[in-house]
Design an enzyme around this catalytic site. Structure first.
Site, PDB file in Angstrom:
ATOM      1  N   SER A 127     100.946 -24.249 -42.220  1.00 47.43           N
ATOM      2  CA  SER A 127     100.002 -25.226 -41.674  1.00 47.43           C
ATOM      3  C   SER A 127     100.330 -26.603 -42.225  1.00 47.43           C
ATOM      4  CB  SER A 127      98.564 -24.875 -42.081  1.00 47.43           C
ATOM      5  OG  SER A 127      98.216 -23.570 -41.689  1.00 47.43           O
ATOM      6  N   ASN A 147      99.660 -32.643 -46.073  1.00 43.40           N
ATOM      7  CA  ASN A 147     100.171 -31.559 -46.913  1.00 43.40           C
ATOM      8  C   ASN A 147     100.740 -30.476 -46.014  1.00 43.40           C
ATOM      9  OD1 ASN A 147     100.617 -30.043 -49.328  1.00 43.40           O
ATOM     10  ND2 ASN A 147      98.790 -28.822 -48.880  1.00 43.40           N
ATOM     11  N   ASP A 194      93.494 -27.530 -49.873  1.00 42.96           N
ATOM     12  CA  ASP A 194      94.065 -26.872 -48.691  1.00 42.96           C
ATOM     13  C   ASP A 194      93.031 -26.749 -47.570  1.00 42.96           C
ATOM     14  OD1 ASP A 194      96.533 -26.575 -49.996  1.00 42.96           O
ATOM     15  OD2 ASP A 194      95.920 -24.669 -50.873  1.00 42.96           O
ATOM     16  N   HIS A 213     101.412 -26.330 -46.107  1.00 40.23           N
ATOM     17  CA  HIS A 213     100.967 -25.162 -46.876  1.00 40.23           C
ATOM     18  C   HIS A 213     101.503 -23.896 -46.212  1.00 40.23           C
ATOM     19  CE1 HIS A 213      98.448 -22.893 -49.607  1.00 40.23           C
ATOM     20  NE2 HIS A 213      98.111 -22.139 -48.578  1.00 40.23           N
TER      21      HIS A 213
HETATM   22  C1  GAR Z   1     106.783 -25.170 -49.543  1.00 41.56           C
HETATM   23  O1  GAR Z   1     106.936 -23.879 -49.021  1.00 41.56           O
HETATM   24  C2  GAR Z   1     105.360 -25.661 -49.340  1.00 41.56           C
HETATM   25  O2  GAR Z   1     104.759 -25.154 -48.186  1.00 41.56           O
HETATM   26  C3  GAR Z   1     104.697 -25.129 -50.586  1.00 41.56           C
HETATM   27  O3  GAR Z   1     105.635 -25.300 -51.593  1.00 41.56           O
HETATM   28  C4  GAR Z   1     106.942 -25.167 -51.055  1.00 41.56           C
HETATM   29  C5  GAR Z   1     107.790 -26.314 -51.556  1.00 41.56           C
HETATM   30  O4  GAR Z   1     109.140 -26.135 -51.221  1.00 41.56           O
HETATM   31  N1  GAR Z   1     103.479 -25.853 -50.849  1.00 41.56           N
HETATM   32  C6  GAR Z   1     102.380 -25.315 -51.362  1.00 41.56           C
HETATM   33  O5  GAR Z   1     102.310 -24.142 -51.676  1.00 41.56           O
HETATM   34  C7  GAR Z   1     101.225 -26.260 -51.524  1.00 41.56           C
HETATM   35  N2  GAR Z   1      99.999 -25.557 -51.754  1.00 41.56           N
HETATM   36  P1  GAR Z   1     110.189 -27.333 -51.408  1.00 41.56           P
HETATM   37  O6  GAR Z   1     110.001 -27.903 -52.810  1.00 41.56           O
HETATM   38  O7  GAR Z   1     111.527 -26.686 -51.261  1.00 41.56           O
HETATM   39  O8  GAR Z   1     109.912 -28.364 -50.349  1.00 41.56           O
END
Ligand code: GAR
Length: 208
Positions: free
Chosen positions: A134, A105, A143, A107
């Site tokens: 991370s 994942n 997480d 985060h």
């Molecule tokens: C990313 O910033 C990722 O780190 C976050 O969602 C976004 C997705 O962007 N993930 C989380 O918050 C998971 N807990 P994307 O759809 O443009 O790849």
């Protein structure tokens, strides 16, 4: 090359980075699953000729039933590695156990700081001087799995949720394909809940 799947819920810019890096990597994206229909990430996958599947979580009675449907779809494609890329559903322990050591994942915080949502807002409100992302192995704890790599940004006076989101997105796109490639190639492993990189135990997350 290792057959992998990418799980998304929305925009899919990290999926795009993984697609773009695929030609010089050890993974082959066999399937993209979204729990939401009609999201941009599905168009990105289709444009790259990658099979997509929408499993709308609202159509399932329980998290368990939804996760079992995902396991069936992933196993049917002989997916070895699962990459969560903005997948905004909590996974059951049945799912995390099935892919233990085989699922990553990303985060948008320097874990263990700010698990969950609104990480940029929380870092700003706390007056933090640095923030970041991370990449971690997924375990049953939200997480909470062992962190592999972190990338940091300095929080400046004039930063906002939006500027932090952009800075971190840029770093995400540089780092996630790299770490996914390490897992696909066997450079990265998880043993007894500890990360090994090139066979060596990681005592702290790698710094990008
Ligand atoms: C990313 O910033 C990722 O780190 C976050 O969602 C976004 C997705 O962007 N993930 C989380 O918050 C998971 N807990 P994307 O759809 O443009 O790849």
């Amino acid at each position: 090359r290792t057959p992998i799947a990418v799980l998304i819920s929305g925009n899919g810019s990290n999926l795009q980075a993984l697609i773009d890096a695929q030609p010089h990597s050890h993974y082959d994206i066999q399937l993209v699953i979204s729990n939401r229909p009609n999201v941009k990430g599905l168009d990105r996958a289709k444009s790259a000729g990658i099979e997509t599947l929408v499993l709308d979580h609202k159509a399932y009675d329980s998290r368990e039933a939804f996760d079992l449907a995902m396991i069936d779809a992933l196993d049917a494609k002989q997916v070895q590695v699962v990459i969560l890329a903005g997948f905004m559903r909590i996974l059951t322990s049945a799912f995390t156990h099935h892919f233990l050591g085989r699922m990553l994942n990303i985060h948008p915080s320097l874990l263990p700081k700010y698990p969950g949502l609104d990480t940029h807002q929380r870092a700003l409100e706390a007056g933090d001087s640095e923030h970041g992302l991370s990449i971690h192995f997924v375990t049953a704890e939200l997480d909470g799995g062992p962190v592999i790599l972190q990338a940091k940004v300095t929080i400046e006076q004039n930063d906002s949720v939006e500027t932090l989101r952009q800075k971190i997105h840029t770093l995400e796109h540089q780092t996630y394909p790299l770490v996914a490639d390490w897992l696909a190639s066997g450079t990265l492993t998880l043993e007894d809940n500890k990360v090994r990189f090139k066979g060596e135990l990681l005592t702290a997350p790698l710094d990008f």
